[in-house]
Design an enzyme around this catalytic site. Structure first.
Site: not given
Length: 184
Positions: A75-78, A116, A144, A146
């Protein structure tokens, strides 16, 4: 990839959480962490178009489906993992591709920092661009970390995304056949 920067980042994380980077179990962790990045993020070193070999479709005009393609991504956010299964189908125009190429295409995009939704679209976009098929369908189901390890801390949610193009989007019977096939 810059292994030196990755090792330094791992060392900083270890120190930032209050651990001793010289402790026996952690002293080689920055090196292991850097080595693991080569596999986890190997998608950056590959052009998906170079992986795909096309063949004459021999007038085959029915659905070609590769389902239950296991993948993992980050995940690019977390910067936490997500993993699941992809189902990819297309209806050929003039060309088909080797069957092993579909899972390879999924992996090339999955082994990058991702969300995703983008992963789903990139797979569909690439098949459309290379094959010019009559239709493309991609469905991804994933868990996920996250969601389960932070935030709402739920263990069971599965995120579903789809990208339907051509006949899969415009023809209800084709779309229905695809969803029936992937639900078996």
């Amino acid at each position: 990839m810059d292994e030196k920067k990755i090792r330094r980042a791992a060392s900083l994380i270890i120190e930032a959480i209050g651990e001793d980077p010289k402790r026996e179990g952690l002293k080689d962790t920055p090196e292991r962490y850097a080595r693991s990045f080569h596999k986890i993020f190997e998608g950056y070193g590959k052009d998906p178009k170079d992986l795909i070999t096309t063949f004459d479709g021999e007038k085959f005009d029915e659905m070609i489906l590769c389902r239950n393609i296991e993948f993992f991504s980050t995940c690019e956010h977390h910067l936490l993992p997500f993993f699941g299964k992809a189902h990819v189908a297309y209806i050929p125009g003039d060309s088909i591709i080797g069957l092993s190429k579909i899972p390879r295409l999924v992996d090339v995009f999955a082994r990058r920092l991702q969300n995703q939704e983008r992963l789903t679209s990139q797979i569909a976009d690439t098949l459309e661009e290379i094959l010019h098929p009559k239709g493309v369908a991609v469905v991804i189901s994933a868990k996920h970390f996250c969601i389960s390890a932070r935030g709402v801390e739920k263990k069971s949610p599965i995120m579903e995304t789809s990208s339907l193009r051509g006949l899969f989007k415009g023809d209800a019977k084709t779309r229905s056949e695809f969803f029936q096939m992937i639900s078996r």
